[in-house]
Design a protein around this motif. Structure first.
Motif, PDB file in Angstrom:
ATOM      1  N   ARG A  84     -27.465  18.163  11.945  1.00  0.00           N
ATOM      2  CA  ARG A  84     -28.448  17.561  12.549  1.00  0.00           C
ATOM      3  C   ARG A  84     -28.553  17.017  13.923  1.00  0.00           C
ATOM      4  NH1 ARG A  84     -27.148  12.361   9.507  1.00  0.00           N
ATOM      5  NH2 ARG A  84     -26.833  11.635  11.647  1.00  0.00           N
ATOM      6  N   ASP A  85     -27.396  16.035  14.087  1.00  0.00           N
ATOM      7  CA  ASP A  85     -26.803  15.972  15.623  1.00  0.00           C
ATOM      8  C   ASP A  85     -28.145  16.832  16.606  1.00  0.00           C
ATOM      9  OD1 ASP A  85     -26.906  12.846  14.914  1.00  0.00           O
ATOM     10  OD2 ASP A  85     -24.741  13.188  15.667  1.00  0.00           O
ATOM     11  N   LEU A  86     -27.114  18.324  16.332  1.00  0.00           N
ATOM     12  CA  LEU A  86     -27.135  19.731  17.048  1.00  0.00           C
ATOM     13  C   LEU A  86     -28.772  19.982  17.036  1.00  0.00           C
ATOM     14  CD1 LEU A  86     -25.489  21.698  18.787  1.00  0.00           C
ATOM     15  CD2 LEU A  86     -25.678  22.730  17.137  1.00  0.00           C
ATOM     16  N   SER A  87     -28.983  20.415  16.136  1.00  0.00           N
ATOM     17  CA  SER A  87     -30.634  20.528  15.718  1.00  0.00           C
ATOM     18  C   SER A  87     -31.409  19.753  16.446  1.00  0.00           C
ATOM     19  CB  SER A  87     -30.423  20.143  14.490  1.00  0.00           C
ATOM     20  OG  SER A  87     -30.720  20.964  13.607  1.00  0.00           O
ATOM     21  N   ALA A  88     -31.606  18.240  16.776  1.00  0.00           N
ATOM     22  CA  ALA A  88     -31.827  16.758  17.952  1.00  0.00           C
ATOM     23  C   ALA A  88     -31.595  17.709  19.134  1.00  0.00           C
ATOM     24  CB  ALA A  88     -31.563  15.575  17.336  1.00  0.00           C
ATOM     25  N   LEU A  89     -30.647  17.811  18.893  1.00  0.00           N
ATOM     26  CA  LEU A  89     -30.310  18.120  20.338  1.00  0.00           C
ATOM     27  C   LEU A  89     -30.905  19.427  21.079  1.00  0.00           C
ATOM     28  CD1 LEU A  89     -28.685  17.858  23.317  1.00  0.00           C
ATOM     29  CD2 LEU A  89     -26.311  18.753  22.624  1.00  0.00           C
ATOM     30  N   VAL A  90     -31.060  20.487  20.165  1.00  0.00           N
ATOM     31  CA  VAL A  90     -31.430  21.780  20.668  1.00  0.00           C
ATOM     32  C   VAL A  90     -33.265  21.008  20.914  1.00  0.00           C
ATOM     33  CG1 VAL A  90     -32.048  23.538  20.310  1.00  0.00           C
ATOM     34  CG2 VAL A  90     -30.010  22.755  19.904  1.00  0.00           C
ATOM     35  N   ARG A  91     -33.549  20.565  20.216  1.00  0.00           N
ATOM     36  CA  ARG A  91     -35.722  20.203  19.634  1.00  0.00           C
ATOM     37  C   ARG A  91     -35.648  19.558  20.911  1.00  0.00           C
ATOM     38  NH1 ARG A  91     -34.847  19.387  14.072  1.00  0.00           N
ATOM     39  NH2 ARG A  91     -33.835  17.528  14.327  1.00  0.00           N
ATOM     40  N   GLY A  92     -35.247  18.488  21.465  1.00  0.00           N
ATOM     41  CA  GLY A  92     -34.596  17.590  22.484  1.00  0.00           C
ATOM     42  C   GLY A  92     -34.701  18.181  23.836  1.00  0.00           C
TER      43      GLY A  92
ATOM     44  N   LEU B 280     -35.602  21.669  24.289  1.00  0.00           N
ATOM     45  CA  LEU B 280     -36.556  22.402  24.131  1.00  0.00           C
ATOM     46  C   LEU B 280     -37.753  21.537  24.588  1.00  0.00           C
ATOM     47  CD1 LEU B 280     -36.465  24.588  20.722  1.00  0.00           C
ATOM     48  CD2 LEU B 280     -35.851  25.501  22.728  1.00  0.00           C
ATOM     49  N   GLU B 281     -38.533  20.291  23.914  1.00  0.00           N
ATOM     50  CA  GLU B 281     -38.843  19.568  24.540  1.00  0.00           C
ATOM     51  C   GLU B 281     -38.951  19.608  25.498  1.00  0.00           C
ATOM     52  OE1 GLU B 281     -41.610  19.218  22.534  1.00  0.00           O
ATOM     53  OE2 GLU B 281     -41.075  20.442  21.400  1.00  0.00           O
ATOM     54  N   LEU B 282     -38.209  19.262  26.588  1.00  0.00           N
ATOM     55  CA  LEU B 282     -37.708  19.344  27.956  1.00  0.00           C
ATOM     56  C   LEU B 282     -38.326  20.289  28.887  1.00  0.00           C
ATOM     57  CD1 LEU B 282     -36.924  17.427  30.171  1.00  0.00           C
ATOM     58  CD2 LEU B 282     -34.319  17.884  29.909  1.00  0.00           C
ATOM     59  N   ALA B 283     -37.645  21.372  28.233  1.00  0.00           N
ATOM     60  CA  ALA B 283     -37.922  22.606  28.668  1.00  0.00           C
ATOM     61  C   ALA B 283     -39.544  22.749  28.969  1.00  0.00           C
ATOM     62  CB  ALA B 283     -37.226  23.625  28.446  1.00  0.00           C
ATOM     63  N   LYS B 284     -39.559  22.380  27.627  1.00  0.00           N
ATOM     64  CA  LYS B 284     -41.670  22.357  27.499  1.00  0.00           C
ATOM     65  C   LYS B 284     -42.718  21.892  28.605  1.00  0.00           C
ATOM     66  CE  LYS B 284     -42.069  24.174  22.934  1.00  0.00           C
ATOM     67  NZ  LYS B 284     -42.911  23.591  21.430  1.00  0.00           N
ATOM     68  N   ALA B 285     -41.971  20.549  28.951  1.00  0.00           N
ATOM     69  CA  ALA B 285     -42.624  19.853  29.770  1.00  0.00           C
ATOM     70  C   ALA B 285     -41.893  20.097  31.601  1.00  0.00           C
ATOM     71  CB  ALA B 285     -42.219  18.528  29.618  1.00  0.00           C
ATOM     72  N   GLU B 286     -40.747  20.908  31.414  1.00  0.00           N
ATOM     73  CA  GLU B 286     -41.035  21.010  32.805  1.00  0.00           C
ATOM     74  C   GLU B 286     -41.648  22.108  33.239  1.00  0.00           C
ATOM     75  OE1 GLU B 286     -36.381  21.418  33.269  1.00  0.00           O
ATOM     76  OE2 GLU B 286     -36.480  19.345  33.759  1.00  0.00           O
TER      77      GLU B 286
END
Length: 142
Positions: free
Chosen positions: A18-26, A28-34
């Protein structure tokens, strides 16, 4: 005897997953924003370059008219001044076209790629003539 506070191996794996999935999603969101910010900045920069190019185009037109009128101020007919400026532009265009043609003539086929393909064909033909299976990679002679 293990304490009640300790989690089972399955719970630990589930939490880690669960923590790894949350980290990966976070991430990805950071990469999208950048990327969104980068694309916006690149778009603004391209627009600025386009506007600068248009203004240079207008300046060339105005400077051409000024040059033609300057030539006519020397005592020549205004039409002759405009013809002189147009002639200079045609000479520059001819020179640029000549240089461009010379550069295009220098371009050739992708020789290294052609040589590599020919070597691969020769290797395939050699492996087929030896009776080996063409689907199997041939041994390379060293």
């Amino acid at each position: 005897m293990p304490e009640q506070d300790e989690q089972s191996l399955g719970q630990l794996v589930a939490n880690a997953s669960r923590d790894l999935s949350a980290l990966v999603r976070g991430e990805l969101e950071l990469a999208k924003a950048e990327l969104k910010e980068s694309v916006a900045a690149a778009g603004k920069g391209a627009g600025m370059f386009g506007a600068a190019g248009f203004l240079v185009y207008l300046a060339v037109i105005l400077l051409s008219v000024a040059a033609a009128l300057g030539i006519s101020a020397l005592g020549l007919h205004p039409a002759l001044g405009f013809l002189i400026v147009a002639g200079v532009y045609l000479l520059i265009a001819g020179l640029l076209a000549f240089i461009g043609i010379q550069n295009v003539k220098k371009a050739g086929p992708p020789e290294r790629t052609i040589r590599s393909i020919e070597e691969a064909k020769a290797l395939m033909n050699r492996s087929e003539s030896n009776g080996s299976d063409p689907k199997q990679p041939a041994a390379i002679d060293r």
